[in-house]
Design a protein around this motif. Structure first.
Motif, PDB file in Angstrom:
ATOM      1  N   VAL A  92       0.846  -1.207   0.000  1.00 56.15           N
ATOM      2  CA  VAL A  92       0.000   0.000   0.000  1.00 56.15           C
ATOM      3  C   VAL A  92       0.878   1.252   0.000  1.00 56.15           C
ATOM      4  O   VAL A  92       0.616   2.226  -0.730  1.00 56.15           O
ATOM      5  CB  VAL A  92      -0.943  -0.012   1.229  1.00 56.15           C
ATOM      6  N   GLN A  93       1.935   1.251   0.816  1.00 50.36           N
ATOM      7  CA  GLN A  93       2.829   2.402   0.876  1.00 50.36           C
ATOM      8  C   GLN A  93       3.532   2.638  -0.459  1.00 50.36           C
ATOM      9  O   GLN A  93       3.795   3.786  -0.825  1.00 50.36           O
ATOM     10  CB  GLN A  93       3.860   2.194   1.991  1.00 50.36           C
ATOM     11  N   MET A  94       3.831   1.577  -1.185  1.00 54.33           N
ATOM     12  CA  MET A  94       4.511   1.701  -2.479  1.00 54.33           C
ATOM     13  C   MET A  94       3.627   2.375  -3.516  1.00 54.33           C
ATOM     14  O   MET A  94       4.137   2.891  -4.518  1.00 54.33           O
ATOM     15  CB  MET A  94       4.938   0.316  -2.979  1.00 54.33           C
ATOM     16  N   ASP A 141       3.725   9.133 -13.129  1.00 52.51           N
ATOM     17  CA  ASP A 141       2.491   9.254 -13.914  1.00 52.51           C
ATOM     18  C   ASP A 141       2.664   8.508 -15.243  1.00 52.51           C
ATOM     19  O   ASP A 141       2.649   9.098 -16.317  1.00 52.51           O
ATOM     20  CB  ASP A 141       2.193  10.732 -14.147  1.00 52.51           C
ATOM     21  N   LYS A 142       2.826   7.164 -15.096  1.00 48.48           N
ATOM     22  CA  LYS A 142       2.993   6.313 -16.269  1.00 48.48           C
ATOM     23  C   LYS A 142       2.047   5.132 -16.181  1.00 48.48           C
ATOM     24  O   LYS A 142       1.823   4.581 -15.099  1.00 48.48           O
ATOM     25  CB  LYS A 142       4.444   5.819 -16.375  1.00 48.48           C
ATOM     26  N   LEU A 143       1.537   4.753 -17.338  1.00 43.84           N
ATOM     27  CA  LEU A 143       0.563   3.663 -17.396  1.00 43.84           C
ATOM     28  C   LEU A 143       1.147   2.361 -16.857  1.00 43.84           C
ATOM     29  O   LEU A 143       0.512   1.667 -16.061  1.00 43.84           O
ATOM     30  CB  LEU A 143       0.080   3.481 -18.836  1.00 43.84           C
ATOM     31  N   ASP A 144       2.365   2.016 -17.254  1.00 48.32           N
ATOM     32  CA  ASP A 144       2.974   0.756 -16.828  1.00 48.32           C
ATOM     33  C   ASP A 144       3.202   0.723 -15.322  1.00 48.32           C
ATOM     34  O   ASP A 144       2.985  -0.304 -14.671  1.00 48.32           O
ATOM     35  CB  ASP A 144       4.310   0.549 -17.548  1.00 48.32           C
ATOM     36  N   LEU A 171      -0.967  -1.829  -9.309  1.00 49.20           N
ATOM     37  CA  LEU A 171      -2.300  -2.390  -9.099  1.00 49.20           C
ATOM     38  C   LEU A 171      -2.248  -3.917  -9.067  1.00 49.20           C
ATOM     39  O   LEU A 171      -2.857  -4.550  -8.191  1.00 49.20           O
ATOM     40  CB  LEU A 171      -3.242  -1.910 -10.201  1.00 49.20           C
ATOM     41  N   GLU A 172      -1.523  -4.506  -9.994  1.00 44.88           N
ATOM     42  CA  GLU A 172      -1.416  -5.970 -10.027  1.00 44.88           C
ATOM     43  C   GLU A 172      -0.714  -6.501  -8.771  1.00 44.88           C
ATOM     44  O   GLU A 172      -1.102  -7.540  -8.219  1.00 44.88           O
ATOM     45  CB  GLU A 172      -0.654  -6.406 -11.280  1.00 44.88           C
ATOM     46  N   SER A 173       0.299  -5.793  -8.332  1.00 47.73           N
ATOM     47  CA  SER A 173       1.022  -6.200  -7.134  1.00 47.73           C
ATOM     48  C   SER A 173       0.114  -6.149  -5.900  1.00 47.73           C
ATOM     49  O   SER A 173       0.097  -7.067  -5.071  1.00 47.73           O
ATOM     50  CB  SER A 173       2.237  -5.300  -6.913  1.00 47.73           C
ATOM     51  N   LEU A 174      -0.674  -5.096  -5.782  1.00 49.94           N
ATOM     52  CA  LEU A 174      -1.599  -4.950  -4.650  1.00 49.94           C
ATOM     53  C   LEU A 174      -2.689  -6.009  -4.698  1.00 49.94           C
ATOM     54  O   LEU A 174      -3.048  -6.606  -3.672  1.00 49.94           O
ATOM     55  CB  LEU A 174      -2.192  -3.541  -4.665  1.00 49.94           C
ATOM     56  N   GLU A 175      -3.218  -6.247  -5.900  1.00 52.57           N
ATOM     57  CA  GLU A 175      -4.292  -7.247  -6.039  1.00 52.57           C
ATOM     58  C   GLU A 175      -3.799  -8.652  -5.721  1.00 52.57           C
ATOM     59  O   GLU A 175      -4.547  -9.465  -5.165  1.00 52.57           O
ATOM     60  CB  GLU A 175      -4.855  -7.192  -7.459  1.00 52.57           C
ATOM     61  N   SER A 176      -2.536  -8.947  -6.042  1.00 57.07           N
ATOM     62  CA  SER A 176      -1.992 -10.278  -5.740  1.00 57.07           C
ATOM     63  C   SER A 176      -1.923 -10.516  -4.235  1.00 57.07           C
ATOM     64  O   SER A 176      -2.150 -11.628  -3.758  1.00 57.07           O
ATOM     65  CB  SER A 176      -0.607 -10.441  -6.374  1.00 57.07           C
ATOM     66  N   VAL A 177      -1.623  -9.471  -3.479  1.00 50.36           N
ATOM     67  CA  VAL A 177      -1.577  -9.595  -2.015  1.00 50.36           C
ATOM     68  C   VAL A 177      -2.987  -9.701  -1.448  1.00 50.36           C
ATOM     69  O   VAL A 177      -3.240 -10.461  -0.510  1.00 50.36           O
ATOM     70  CB  VAL A 177      -0.834  -8.396  -1.391  1.00 50.36           C
ATOM     71  N   GLN A 215      -6.844   0.342  -4.025  1.00 43.12           N
ATOM     72  CA  GLN A 215      -7.083  -0.465  -5.223  1.00 43.12           C
ATOM     73  C   GLN A 215      -8.099   0.221  -6.139  1.00 43.12           C
ATOM     74  O   GLN A 215      -7.896   0.312  -7.360  1.00 43.12           O
ATOM     75  CB  GLN A 215      -7.593  -1.850  -4.823  1.00 43.12           C
ATOM     76  N   ILE A 216      -9.171   0.717  -5.557  1.00 46.89           N
ATOM     77  CA  ILE A 216     -10.201   1.408  -6.354  1.00 46.89           C
ATOM     78  C   ILE A 216      -9.616   2.660  -6.997  1.00 46.89           C
ATOM     79  O   ILE A 216      -9.872   2.954  -8.182  1.00 46.89           O
ATOM     80  CB  ILE A 216     -11.403   1.765  -5.448  1.00 46.89           C
ATOM     81  N   THR A 217      -8.822   3.401  -6.237  1.00 44.12           N
ATOM     82  CA  THR A 217      -8.196   4.618  -6.769  1.00 44.12           C
ATOM     83  C   THR A 217      -7.270   4.296  -7.942  1.00 44.12           C
ATOM     84  O   THR A 217      -7.290   4.979  -8.973  1.00 44.12           O
ATOM     85  CB  THR A 217      -7.394   5.322  -5.652  1.00 44.12           C
ATOM     86  N   LEU A 218      -6.483   3.248  -7.795  1.00 45.73           N
ATOM     87  CA  LEU A 218      -5.575   2.848  -8.875  1.00 45.73           C
ATOM     88  C   LEU A 218      -6.351   2.390 -10.106  1.00 45.73           C
ATOM     89  O   LEU A 218      -5.943   2.675 -11.250  1.00 45.73           O
ATOM     90  CB  LEU A 218      -4.651   1.733  -8.392  1.00 45.73           C
ATOM     91  N   GLU A 219      -7.437   1.653  -9.900  1.00 44.02           N
ATOM     92  CA  GLU A 219      -8.256   1.203 -11.039  1.00 44.02           C
ATOM     93  C   GLU A 219      -8.830   2.399 -11.799  1.00 44.02           C
ATOM     94  O   GLU A 219      -8.826   2.412 -13.042  1.00 44.02           O
ATOM     95  CB  GLU A 219      -9.388   0.301 -10.537  1.00 44.02           C
ATOM     96  N   GLN A 220      -9.319   3.382 -11.038  1.00 39.89           N
ATOM     97  CA  GLN A 220      -9.867   4.586 -11.691  1.00 39.89           C
ATOM     98  C   GLN A 220      -8.765   5.364 -12.407  1.00 39.89           C
ATOM     99  O   GLN A 220      -8.963   5.846 -13.537  1.00 39.89           O
ATOM    100  CB  GLN A 220     -10.539   5.470 -10.631  1.00 39.89           C
TER     101      GLN A 220
END
Length: 265
Positions: free
Chosen positions: A143-145, A151-154, A160-166, A216-221
């Motif tokens: 979460v801290q990371m 400001d890059k898509l990658d 987001l993928e890293s957070l979702e995996s946890v 997670q929601i913020t990153l998805e948006q």
């Protein structure tokens, strides 16, 4: 005179058995700790030894009364009746003390088994808490990371993928923690310590879980916005490329701007 002394000995023996019964058998209370129960077991063992040691005195009394009966049948017969009562009471006392001693020893064994089971349950609970605490530490780090991302898509997509995996961590461990903790609390063992540990763990779990889901929601948006923007830029770039090629062809073909006022503009 011998008959009088034997009668006195029988009376003393009966009095001793009455006192022993009051001291060892009528005194019973709830043993609230292993130490109390252990002391009671040791006390009953001493009582059993004390009672069994009287067996020699009882045998001597029995032999003396039999010998007296052969010499003075009338006195011996009276004493024999009293002796039978004493023998019966003595045997009953021995059996009752043995029984209580066995009961207390069985209680002690049961308590030891219960303590062993409680200890195993406690160790298992601590192991699950360690596992989940390690996962919470990992979640907090992820979460801290996500706090200062370029400001890059990658970069946003990877975060987001890293957070979702946890966050896909199974709930089995938490179920075990809840059940083990409740088992110990229901048994009235280590209530305060367990309740404190569980409250601290659950509070941290709820706080980090809500924070992670919110991030997670913020990153998805953010990712969706960046993808839409990227798509718009790609469309605009393709449109500008088409326009550039069109204008270049006009220049190459030396088409007069007055002939194509819109394209020229």
């Amino acid at each position: 005179e011998k008959a009088v002394n034997l009668k006195k000995d029988l009376a003393e023996m009966q009095e001793w058995m009455t006192q022993a019964e009051e001291e060892y058998l009528e005194k019973d209370f709830e043993y609230k700790s292993p130490e109390e129960l252990e002391n009671a077991v040791e006390e009953m063992k001493r009582a059993k030894e004390d009672v069994l040691q009287k067996e020699v005195r009882v045998k001597i009394l029995k032999d003396n009364i039999k010998m007296l009966a052969t010499k003075v049948p009338s006195s011996g017969q009276d004493l024999a009746s009293e002796l039978n009562v004493v023998l019966e009471n003595y045997q009953l006392l021995c059996n009752r003390i043995r029984g209580k001693c066995h009961t207390l020893e069985a209680r002690m064994i049961a308590l030891c088994l219960e303590i062993s089971e409680v200890w195993s349950c406690w160790i298992e609970l601590l192991q699950y808490l360690d596992l989940e605490t390690a996962w919470l530490n990992n979640l907090e780090e992820r979460v801290q990371m996500t706090g200062n991302l370029p400001d890059k898509l990658d970069a946003v997509n990877d975060a987001l993928e890293s957070l979702e995996s946890v966050l896909r961590h199974p709930a089995d461990n938490r179920t075990q923690i809840r059940e083990l903790g409740q088992t110990l609390i229901d048994g009235g063992i280590l209530d305060d310590i367990i309740s404190e540990k569980l409250e601290a763990f659950n509070a941290r779990y709820e706080e980090l879980s809500h924070l992670a889901v919110s991030r997670q929601i913020t990153l998805e948006q953010q990712l969706q916005t960046m993808r839409e923007t990227d798509h718009m830029l790609q469309v605009l770039q393709e449109s500008l490329g088409d326009l550039d090629r069109q204008l270049t062809s006009y220049l190459t073909d030396r088409i007069d701007a007055f002939q194509m006022p819109q394209e020229a503009q």
